[in-house]
Design an enzyme around this catalytic site. Structure first.
Site, mmCIF file in Angstrom:
data_model
loop_
_atom_site.group_PDB
_atom_site.id
_atom_site.type_symbol
_atom_site.label_atom_id
_atom_site.label_comp_id
_atom_site.label_asym_id
_atom_site.label_seq_id
_atom_site.Cartn_x
_atom_site.Cartn_y
_atom_site.Cartn_z
ATOM 1 N N ASP A 1 0.849 -1.187 0.000
ATOM 2 C CA ASP A 1 0.000 0.000 0.000
ATOM 3 C C ASP A 1 0.883 1.235 0.000
ATOM 4 O O ASP A 1 2.009 1.212 0.517
ATOM 5 C CB ASP A 1 -0.929 0.016 1.220
ATOM 6 N N GLU B 1 0.718 5.701 0.520
ATOM 7 C CA GLU B 1 -0.019 6.931 0.809
ATOM 8 C C GLU B 1 0.656 8.039 0.025
ATOM 9 O O GLU B 1 1.886 8.018 -0.168
ATOM 10 C CB GLU B 1 -0.034 7.242 2.299
ATOM 11 N N GLU C 1 -6.393 18.376 2.470
ATOM 12 C CA GLU C 1 -7.348 17.298 2.208
ATOM 13 C C GLU C 1 -6.668 15.926 2.224
ATOM 14 O O GLU C 1 -7.273 14.933 2.606
ATOM 15 C CB GLU C 1 -8.082 17.514 0.879
ATOM 16 N N HIS D 1 -4.577 10.611 5.660
ATOM 17 C CA HIS D 1 -3.542 9.766 6.251
ATOM 18 C C HIS D 1 -2.863 10.364 7.482
ATOM 19 O O HIS D 1 -2.096 9.674 8.161
ATOM 20 C CB HIS D 1 -2.473 9.407 5.208
ATOM 21 N N HIS E 1 -5.730 6.456 7.254
ATOM 22 C CA HIS E 1 -5.223 5.517 6.265
ATOM 23 C C HIS E 1 -3.711 5.373 6.420
ATOM 24 O O HIS E 1 -2.929 5.978 5.692
ATOM 25 C CB HIS E 1 -5.572 5.996 4.856
ATOM 26 N N ASP F 1 -2.938 -0.738 6.878
ATOM 27 C CA ASP F 1 -3.787 -1.134 5.753
ATOM 28 C C ASP F 1 -3.331 -2.442 5.121
ATOM 29 O O ASP F 1 -4.160 -3.280 4.750
ATOM 30 C CB ASP F 1 -3.815 -0.027 4.694
#
Length: 231
Positions: free
Chosen positions: A8, A10, A53, A58, A151, A156
Protein backbone atom coordinates in the site's frame (compact mmCIF):
# COMPACT_ATOMS: atom_id res chain seq x y z
CA UNK A 1 6.03 -22.27 -1.58
CA UNK A 2 3.89 -19.42 -2.95
CA UNK A 3 5.29 -16.01 -1.97
CA UNK A 4 3.58 -12.67 -2.56
CA UNK A 5 3.75 -9.12 -1.22
CA UNK A 6 0.78 -7.08 -0.05
CA UNK A 7 1.52 -3.41 -0.68
CA UNK A 8 0.00 0.00 0.00
CA UNK A 9 1.09 3.58 -0.58
CA UNK A 10 -0.02 6.93 0.81
CA UNK A 11 0.38 9.99 -1.37
CA UNK A 12 0.01 13.76 -1.45
CA UNK A 13 -2.96 13.50 -3.81
CA UNK A 14 -4.60 11.49 -6.55
CA UNK A 15 -2.47 11.96 -9.66
CA UNK A 16 1.31 11.99 -10.14
CA UNK A 17 0.78 13.70 -13.50
CA UNK A 18 -0.20 16.84 -11.59
CA UNK A 19 2.79 16.67 -9.25
CA UNK A 20 1.53 14.38 -6.49
CA UNK A 21 4.12 12.13 -4.85
CA UNK A 22 4.42 9.04 -2.66
CA UNK A 23 5.01 9.77 1.03
CA UNK A 24 4.61 6.30 2.57
CA UNK A 25 5.18 2.74 1.34
CA UNK A 26 4.40 -0.42 3.27
CA UNK A 27 4.44 -4.08 2.28
CA UNK A 28 4.15 -7.40 4.10
CA UNK A 29 5.29 -10.82 2.96
CA UNK A 30 2.79 -13.67 2.69
CA UNK A 31 3.67 -17.28 1.97
CA UNK A 32 0.85 -19.67 1.07
CA UNK A 33 -1.54 -16.77 1.80
CA UNK A 34 -0.33 -16.35 5.40
CA UNK A 35 1.76 -13.40 6.71
CA UNK A 36 5.29 -14.43 7.69
CA UNK A 37 5.97 -11.43 9.92
CA UNK A 38 8.45 -9.85 7.47
CA UNK A 39 7.51 -6.35 6.41
CA UNK A 40 8.82 -3.20 4.74
CA UNK A 41 7.72 0.25 5.89
CA UNK A 42 9.16 3.67 5.07
CA UNK A 43 8.01 7.27 5.39
CA UNK A 44 9.28 9.44 2.54
CA UNK A 45 9.94 13.13 2.02
CA UNK A 46 7.70 13.94 -0.99
CA UNK A 47 9.71 17.09 -1.79
CA UNK A 48 6.54 19.16 -1.87
CA UNK A 49 3.66 20.34 0.33
CA UNK A 50 0.96 17.98 1.58
CA UNK A 51 -2.48 19.45 0.89
CA UNK A 52 -4.84 19.62 3.90
CA UNK A 53 -7.35 17.30 2.21
CA UNK A 54 -4.65 14.64 1.88
CA UNK A 55 -3.51 15.12 5.49
CA UNK A 56 -7.09 14.47 6.62
CA UNK A 57 -6.89 11.03 4.97
CA UNK A 58 -3.54 9.77 6.25
CA UNK A 59 -2.58 12.22 8.99
CA UNK A 60 0.82 13.26 7.58
CA UNK A 61 1.97 16.85 7.04
CA UNK A 62 4.98 18.23 5.18
CA UNK A 63 6.71 19.15 8.46
CA UNK A 64 6.36 15.56 9.72
CA UNK A 65 8.10 14.26 6.59
CA UNK A 66 10.78 16.94 6.13
CA UNK A 67 13.55 14.81 7.71
CA UNK A 68 12.56 11.54 5.99
CA UNK A 69 14.59 10.01 3.13
CA UNK A 70 13.74 10.67 -0.51
CA UNK A 71 12.12 7.91 -2.56
CA UNK A 72 15.38 7.25 -4.41
CA UNK A 73 17.08 6.41 -1.11
CA UNK A 74 14.55 3.75 -0.09
CA UNK A 75 14.11 2.26 -3.57
CA UNK A 76 16.95 -0.34 -3.47
CA UNK A 77 15.64 -1.81 -0.22
CA UNK A 78 12.08 -1.81 -1.54
CA UNK A 79 13.12 -3.64 -4.70
CA UNK A 80 15.02 -6.23 -2.68
CA UNK A 81 11.99 -6.86 -0.49
CA UNK A 82 9.57 -7.15 -3.41
CA UNK A 83 11.82 -9.50 -5.36
CA UNK A 84 10.12 -11.00 -8.42
CA UNK A 85 6.91 -12.11 -6.71
CA UNK A 86 3.30 -10.96 -7.20
CA UNK A 87 2.38 -7.60 -5.68
CA UNK A 88 -1.13 -7.43 -4.20
CA UNK A 89 -2.88 -4.12 -3.54
CA UNK A 90 -6.41 -2.80 -3.14
CA UNK A 91 -7.17 -0.69 -6.20
CA UNK A 92 -3.72 -1.74 -7.38
CA UNK A 93 -3.65 0.45 -10.54
CA UNK A 94 -3.62 3.53 -8.27
CA UNK A 95 -0.55 2.35 -6.32
CA UNK A 96 1.21 1.09 -9.45
CA UNK A 97 0.61 4.44 -11.20
CA UNK A 98 2.44 6.25 -8.41
CA UNK A 99 5.20 3.65 -8.23
CA UNK A 100 5.65 3.91 -12.01
CA UNK A 101 6.16 7.67 -11.65
CA UNK A 102 8.67 7.32 -8.81
CA UNK A 103 10.54 4.52 -10.59
CA UNK A 104 10.71 6.61 -13.77
CA UNK A 105 12.17 9.55 -11.82
CA UNK A 106 14.86 7.21 -10.50
CA UNK A 107 15.56 5.64 -13.89
CA UNK A 108 14.52 2.21 -12.62
CA UNK A 109 12.43 -0.31 -14.63
CA UNK A 110 8.81 -0.41 -13.57
CA UNK A 111 7.23 -3.41 -11.83
CA UNK A 112 5.61 -5.44 -14.64
CA UNK A 113 1.82 -5.32 -14.66
CA UNK A 114 1.87 -9.12 -14.93
CA UNK A 115 2.85 -9.16 -11.24
CA UNK A 116 -0.09 -6.97 -10.19
CA UNK A 117 -2.98 -8.51 -8.23
CA UNK A 118 -5.92 -6.17 -7.54
CA UNK A 119 -8.06 -7.20 -4.55
CA UNK A 120 -10.65 -4.56 -5.47
CA UNK A 121 -11.32 -6.36 -8.76
CA UNK A 122 -11.43 -9.69 -6.90
CA UNK A 123 -13.98 -8.26 -4.47
CA UNK A 124 -16.14 -6.79 -7.26
CA UNK A 125 -16.39 -10.19 -8.92
CA UNK A 126 -17.30 -11.88 -5.64
CA UNK A 127 -19.65 -9.16 -4.35
CA UNK A 128 -21.05 -7.41 -7.44
CA UNK A 129 -23.02 -4.28 -6.68
CA UNK A 130 -21.89 -4.08 -3.05
CA UNK A 131 -19.44 -1.61 -1.43
CA UNK A 132 -15.96 -3.10 -1.75
CA UNK A 133 -13.68 -0.60 -0.04
CA UNK A 134 -11.16 -2.02 2.40
CA UNK A 135 -13.34 -0.87 5.30
CA UNK A 136 -16.45 -2.48 3.80
CA UNK A 137 -14.64 -5.78 3.20
CA UNK A 138 -13.23 -5.82 6.72
CA UNK A 139 -16.73 -5.35 8.13
CA UNK A 140 -18.12 -8.03 5.82
CA UNK A 141 -15.48 -10.55 6.91
CA UNK A 142 -15.62 -9.60 10.60
CA UNK A 143 -12.08 -8.15 10.67
CA UNK A 144 -11.33 -5.72 13.53
CA UNK A 145 -11.14 -2.12 12.29
CA UNK A 146 -10.85 -0.41 15.66
CA UNK A 147 -7.23 0.70 15.09
CA UNK A 148 -7.93 2.27 11.69
CA UNK A 149 -8.55 5.92 12.49
CA UNK A 150 -6.55 7.13 9.44
CA UNK A 151 -5.22 5.52 6.27
CA UNK A 152 -1.88 4.25 7.58
CA UNK A 153 -0.14 2.14 4.92
CA UNK A 154 1.32 -0.42 7.33
CA UNK A 155 -1.99 -1.01 9.09
CA UNK A 156 -3.79 -1.13 5.75
CA UNK A 157 -1.57 -3.91 4.38
CA UNK A 158 -2.05 -5.90 7.57
CA UNK A 159 -5.82 -5.59 7.19
CA UNK A 160 -5.62 -6.33 3.48
CA UNK A 161 -3.65 -9.48 4.24
CA UNK A 162 -6.65 -10.77 6.21
CA UNK A 163 -9.07 -9.67 3.48
CA UNK A 164 -6.97 -11.36 0.80
CA UNK A 165 -7.02 -14.64 2.74
CA UNK A 166 -10.82 -14.44 2.91
CA UNK A 167 -11.12 -13.60 -0.81
CA UNK A 168 -8.99 -16.64 -1.60
CA UNK A 169 -11.24 -18.94 0.40
CA UNK A 170 -10.55 -18.15 4.03
CA UNK A 171 -8.23 -21.09 4.69
CA UNK A 172 -4.53 -21.69 4.25
CA UNK A 173 -4.09 -24.43 1.60
CA UNK A 174 -3.04 -27.87 2.84
CA UNK A 175 -3.98 -27.28 6.45
CA UNK A 176 -6.53 -29.14 8.57
CA UNK A 177 -7.14 -29.80 12.21
CA UNK A 178 -4.78 -32.52 13.42
CA UNK A 179 -5.96 -35.18 15.84
CA UNK A 180 -3.66 -36.80 18.35
CA UNK A 181 -3.74 -40.52 19.18
CA UNK A 182 -5.80 -39.65 22.23
CA UNK A 183 -8.41 -38.03 19.99
CA UNK A 184 -7.90 -34.39 21.04
CA UNK A 185 -7.31 -31.52 18.62
CA UNK A 186 -3.67 -30.52 18.80
CA UNK A 187 -3.44 -27.73 16.21
CA UNK A 188 -2.82 -27.42 12.48
CA UNK A 189 -1.04 -29.98 10.35
CA UNK A 190 -0.79 -30.85 6.69
CA UNK A 191 -3.23 -33.47 5.45
CA UNK A 192 -1.72 -36.38 3.57
CA UNK A 193 -4.92 -37.74 2.04
CA UNK A 194 -8.62 -38.37 2.56
CA UNK A 195 -9.78 -38.83 6.14
CA UNK A 196 -11.50 -42.16 6.97
CA UNK A 197 -14.96 -41.58 8.40
CA UNK A 198 -17.19 -44.04 10.27
CA UNK A 199 -20.86 -43.96 9.15
CA UNK A 200 -23.26 -42.97 11.94
CA UNK A 201 -26.78 -43.91 10.75
CA UNK A 202 -29.69 -42.17 12.43
CA UNK A 203 -32.19 -44.68 13.84
CA UNK A 204 -35.63 -43.42 14.82
CA UNK A 205 -37.22 -44.65 18.03
CA UNK A 206 -40.61 -46.37 18.05
CA UNK A 207 -42.16 -43.29 19.65
CA UNK A 208 -40.76 -41.04 16.92
CA UNK A 209 -42.15 -43.35 14.23
CA UNK A 210 -45.59 -43.28 15.85
CA UNK A 211 -45.58 -39.48 16.09
CA UNK A 212 -44.51 -39.24 12.45
CA UNK A 213 -47.28 -41.61 11.33
CA UNK A 214 -49.81 -39.55 13.29
CA UNK A 215 -48.60 -36.35 11.64
CA UNK A 216 -48.72 -37.84 8.13
CA UNK A 217 -52.22 -39.15 8.85
CA UNK A 218 -53.46 -35.59 9.22
CA UNK A 219 -52.23 -34.63 5.73
CA UNK A 220 -54.45 -34.84 2.66
CA UNK A 221 -53.00 -37.23 0.05
CA UNK A 222 -49.32 -36.95 1.08
CA UNK A 223 -47.16 -37.79 -1.97
CA UNK A 224 -44.87 -40.10 0.01
CA UNK A 225 -47.66 -42.11 1.68
CA UNK A 226 -47.31 -45.02 -0.75
CA UNK A 227 -43.52 -45.09 -1.01
CA UNK A 228 -43.13 -48.05 1.34
CA UNK A 229 -45.47 -50.07 -0.85
CA UNK A 230 -43.65 -49.20 -4.07
CA UNK A 231 -41.68 -52.08 -5.69
Amino acid sequence: MSRALILDTETTGLDPATGDRVLEVAAIEVVNLMPTGRHFHRLINPERDVPPEASKVHGFTASMLADKPLFAAILPELLEFLGDDPVIAHNAPFDFKFLDYEFDRCGTPRIPRSRMVDTLEMAKKRFPGLPNSLDALCRRFGIDLSARTTHNALLDVQLLGQVYLELMGGKQPGLALATTLGGSRSGLAATAGPVARTPRPIVNTAEEMERHAAFVGKLKDPVWAGLDAAP
